[in-house]
Design a protein around this motif. Structure first.
Motif, PDB file in Angstrom:
ATOM      1  N   ASN A 106       0.974  -1.258  -0.065  1.00 49.48           N
ATOM      2  CA  ASN A 106      -0.143   0.144  -0.029  1.00 49.48           C
ATOM      3  C   ASN A 106       0.802   1.290   0.113  1.00 49.48           C
ATOM      4  OD1 ASN A 106      -2.404  -1.606   0.052  1.00 49.48           O
ATOM      5  ND2 ASN A 106      -2.589  -1.545   2.376  1.00 49.48           N
ATOM      6  N   SER A 107       1.766   1.453   0.817  1.00 47.83           N
ATOM      7  CA  SER A 107       2.669   2.556   0.839  1.00 47.83           C
ATOM      8  C   SER A 107       3.461   2.799  -0.353  1.00 47.83           C
ATOM      9  CB  SER A 107       3.433   2.556   2.203  1.00 47.83           C
ATOM     10  OG  SER A 107       4.754   1.449   1.930  1.00 47.83           O
ATOM     11  N   LEU A 165      12.514  -2.774  13.305  1.00 49.78           N
ATOM     12  CA  LEU A 165      11.617  -2.170  14.097  1.00 49.78           C
ATOM     13  C   LEU A 165      10.237  -1.363  13.600  1.00 49.78           C
ATOM     14  CD1 LEU A 165      14.128  -0.260  16.500  1.00 49.78           C
ATOM     15  CD2 LEU A 165      13.128  -2.530  16.923  1.00 49.78           C
ATOM     16  N   GLN A 166      10.657  -0.431  12.558  1.00 48.01           N
ATOM     17  CA  GLN A 166       9.464   0.118  11.938  1.00 48.01           C
ATOM     18  C   GLN A 166       8.500  -0.681  11.347  1.00 48.01           C
ATOM     19  OE1 GLN A 166      10.721   3.567   9.308  1.00 48.01           O
ATOM     20  NE2 GLN A 166       8.953   3.535   8.335  1.00 48.01           N
ATOM     21  N   TYR A 167       8.836  -1.778  10.637  1.00 44.46           N
ATOM     22  CA  TYR A 167       7.911  -2.784   9.852  1.00 44.46           C
ATOM     23  C   TYR A 167       7.233  -3.406  10.678  1.00 44.46           C
ATOM     24  CZ  TYR A 167       9.638  -1.062   5.171  1.00 44.46           C
ATOM     25  OH  TYR A 167      10.009  -0.440   4.027  1.00 44.46           O
ATOM     26  N   ARG A 168       7.501  -3.425  11.897  1.00 44.28           N
ATOM     27  CA  ARG A 168       6.753  -4.525  12.981  1.00 44.28           C
ATOM     28  C   ARG A 168       5.419  -3.802  13.444  1.00 44.28           C
ATOM     29  NH1 ARG A 168      10.174  -6.424  10.889  1.00 44.28           N
ATOM     30  NH2 ARG A 168       8.159  -7.108   9.724  1.00 44.28           N
ATOM     31  N   PHE A 169       5.348  -2.378  13.085  1.00 46.93           N
ATOM     32  CA  PHE A 169       4.447  -1.723  13.533  1.00 46.93           C
ATOM     33  C   PHE A 169       3.283  -1.196  12.245  1.00 46.93           C
ATOM     34  CE2 PHE A 169       7.481  -1.280  16.823  1.00 46.93           C
ATOM     35  CZ  PHE A 169       6.894  -1.418  17.986  1.00 46.93           C
ATOM     36  N   ASN A 170       2.009  -1.080  12.412  1.00 48.02           N
ATOM     37  CA  ASN A 170       1.238  -0.555  11.508  1.00 48.02           C
ATOM     38  C   ASN A 170       1.310   0.911  11.148  1.00 48.02           C
ATOM     39  OD1 ASN A 170      -0.248  -2.862  10.188  1.00 48.02           O
ATOM     40  ND2 ASN A 170      -0.903  -3.212  12.440  1.00 48.02           N
ATOM     41  N   ARG A 171       1.223   1.027  10.037  1.00 45.00           N
ATOM     42  CA  ARG A 171       1.183   2.618   9.657  1.00 45.00           C
ATOM     43  C   ARG A 171      -0.236   3.359  10.200  1.00 45.00           C
ATOM     44  NH1 ARG A 171       0.194   4.302   4.308  1.00 45.00           N
ATOM     45  NH2 ARG A 171      -1.269   2.283   4.141  1.00 45.00           N
ATOM     46  N   LYS A 172       0.003   4.830  10.535  1.00 45.75           N
ATOM     47  CA  LYS A 172      -1.200   5.403  11.241  1.00 45.75           C
ATOM     48  C   LYS A 172      -2.231   5.310   9.790  1.00 45.75           C
ATOM     49  CE  LYS A 172      -2.638   9.938  13.140  1.00 45.75           C
ATOM     50  NZ  LYS A 172      -1.966  11.278  13.311  1.00 45.75           N
ATOM     51  N   GLY A 173      -3.467   5.044  10.397  1.00 50.63           N
ATOM     52  CA  GLY A 173      -4.618   5.123   9.490  1.00 50.63           C
ATOM     53  C   GLY A 173      -4.837   3.935   8.446  1.00 50.63           C
ATOM     54  N   ALA A 174      -3.933   2.796   8.904  1.00 47.18           N
ATOM     55  CA  ALA A 174      -3.823   1.643   8.149  1.00 47.18           C
ATOM     56  C   ALA A 174      -5.330   0.840   8.254  1.00 47.18           C
ATOM     57  CB  ALA A 174      -2.709   0.553   8.354  1.00 47.18           C
ATOM     58  N   ARG A 175      -5.806   0.294   7.156  1.00 51.20           N
ATOM     59  CA  ARG A 175      -7.041  -0.545   7.330  1.00 51.20           C
ATOM     60  C   ARG A 175      -6.897  -1.814   7.879  1.00 51.20           C
ATOM     61  NH1 ARG A 175     -10.233   0.910   1.451  1.00 51.20           N
ATOM     62  NH2 ARG A 175     -10.068   3.570   1.922  1.00 51.20           N
ATOM     63  N   THR A 182      -0.040  -7.359   8.869  1.00 53.31           N
ATOM     64  CA  THR A 182       1.402  -7.040   9.656  1.00 53.31           C
ATOM     65  C   THR A 182       1.240  -7.950  10.806  1.00 53.31           C
ATOM     66  OG1 THR A 182       1.161  -4.746   9.079  1.00 53.31           O
ATOM     67  CG2 THR A 182       2.717  -5.215  10.891  1.00 53.31           C
ATOM     68  N   TYR A 183       0.407  -8.029  11.579  1.00 54.40           N
ATOM     69  CA  TYR A 183       0.318  -8.980  12.763  1.00 54.40           C
ATOM     70  C   TYR A 183       0.885 -10.601  12.209  1.00 54.40           C
ATOM     71  CZ  TYR A 183      -2.658  -5.332  15.002  1.00 54.40           C
ATOM     72  OH  TYR A 183      -2.662  -4.085  15.528  1.00 54.40           O
ATOM     73  N   LEU A 184       0.163 -10.879  11.167  1.00 54.09           N
ATOM     74  CA  LEU A 184       0.358 -12.289  10.447  1.00 54.09           C
ATOM     75  C   LEU A 184       2.014 -12.255  10.299  1.00 54.09           C
ATOM     76  CD1 LEU A 184      -0.301 -14.887   9.415  1.00 54.09           C
ATOM     77  CD2 LEU A 184      -0.677 -13.944   7.313  1.00 54.09           C
ATOM     78  N   MET A 185       2.511 -11.229   9.643  1.00 60.68           N
ATOM     79  CA  MET A 185       3.948 -11.374   9.339  1.00 60.68           C
ATOM     80  C   MET A 185       4.717 -11.350  10.606  1.00 60.68           C
ATOM     81  SD  MET A 185       4.044 -11.210   5.912  1.00 60.68           S
ATOM     82  CE  MET A 185       5.566 -10.623   5.298  1.00 60.68           C
TER      83      MET A 185
END
Length: 348
Positions: A106-107, A165-175, A182-185
């Protein structure tokens, strides 16, 4: 008004947007199998010489980059015809490269839609300030920006911060779909590397995977950085911005030796990729060679690309990237000219 020449240029690469399942499968085989073999060889050599393990790890990192290109094509839906196949392979290669599939998909789509648009920065791209923005920024923003753009930070700490680190968290406003992926990954990463650590030992896992992860991260950030950060790049505000110009003039042709071109999945033909993300990586070179207008894209080699390390700010007036030193000199000169004009006698 849309320029007919730009429309025609985009149409000229459309014949290369078709993916070939046989080539895609073969590419998976000649990428993932050698990567697995190299990883095992690096582990096996721990009992012989760690220097040998590191040497093998360097080559393995190159195959991680090639794996990422497969992941990248899956995100664009250009690796397989089937969306399901792209999603499955994208998730698998995402675990190998430590990149969340839906989040990056998406990004990165936003990056393609807004690349080189000065009014739409901030998603899927690097932090870039114009000279004017930097001059008018607060001291804290300037300090933070200088820290961020320092090569030791961007390429030294960057891989750890971004991929670990960064990729372990969801983006702001992510659906929801993106958040759940992201949780699955994250779960798949814990399970995959948890099992490896249990099977071979945590120390051995870190000694093998650590250098491969870090070096591939450095190379990944470098490729993304260098293909948009060259002196005479392209940036415009929304009213003047053009998708085709952003693709051809705002993305470089990174001309690499054939071995490196193969390992990087032809991503050096970045101008072609940005013009048409649906062209699979194995057809980027063919599309470039068959389309003469694309030959005008800025071509840089490895030696020339090192110059991009000094580029920090975009000079809107000069339409080029400049260093902090060049920006300072430019502002001093502009200030002197301004003071000179203020001191001019009025006409009687």
């Amino acid at each position: 008004m849309v320029d007919p020449k730009q429309v025609q240029l985009k149409k000229s690469v459309m014949p290369y947007e078709n993916h070939e399942r046989g080539i895609s499968i073969r590419q998976m085989f000649n990428t993932l199998v050698p990567l697995a073999a190299l990883w095992y060889a690096a582990y096996y050599c721990l009992s012989i010489s760690y220097w040998l393990t590191l040497a093998i790890g360097v080559v393995a990192a190159g195959f991680v980059i090639r794996t990422f290109i497969i992941f990248h094509d899956c995100c664009h839906g250009s690796f397989f015809r089937s969306k399901r196949a792209n999603d499955i392979v994208g998730i698998i290669t995402g675990v190998i490269t430590f990149v969340p599939y839906q989040q990056w998909k998406n990004s990165h789509a936003i990056h393609h839609a807004t690349s080189s648009n000065l009014d739409k920065r901030g998603v899927g791209d690097l932090w870039i300030l114009t000279v004017e923005e930097y001059v008018s920024a607060s001291w804290l923003t300037k300090l933070t920006y200088r820290f961020y753009r320092n090569p030791l930070v961007m390429f030294g700490l960057g891989p750890i911060f971004v991929f670990l680190l960064q990729y372990r968290f969801n983006r702001k406003g992510a659906r929801k779909k993106e958040r759940m992926n992201t949780y699955l990954m994250n779960v798949l990463l814990v399970v995959t590397y948890g099992l490896l650590g249990w099977a071979i030992g945590w120390k051995e896992l870190l000694l093998v995977q650590g250098p491969i992860f870090y070096l591939s991260g450095v190379l990944g950030i470098w490729l993304f950085y260098v293909q948009h950060q060259f002196e005479d790049s392209y940036f415009e505000h929304e009213e003047e911005w053009s998708y085709v110009n952003a693709a051809v003039d705002g993305s470089s042709f990174y001309k690499l030796p054939k071995v490196l071109q193969w390992l990087t999945g032809n991503i050096g033909f970045h101008h072609v990729h940005h013009l048409s993300p649906k062209v699979p990586n194995y057809k980027l070179e063919v599309a470039h060679e068959a389309t003469p207008p694309l030959h005008k894209a800025t071509t840089i080699n490895i030696l020339q690309s090192l110059e991009s390390l000094k580029f920090r700010l975009w000079d809107e007036e000069g339409k080029r990237f400049v260093s902090f030193k060049q920006a300072k000199q430019h502002m001093k000169q502009a200030s002197r000219i301004g003071k000179g004009k203020l001191g001019e006698p009025r006409a009687s």
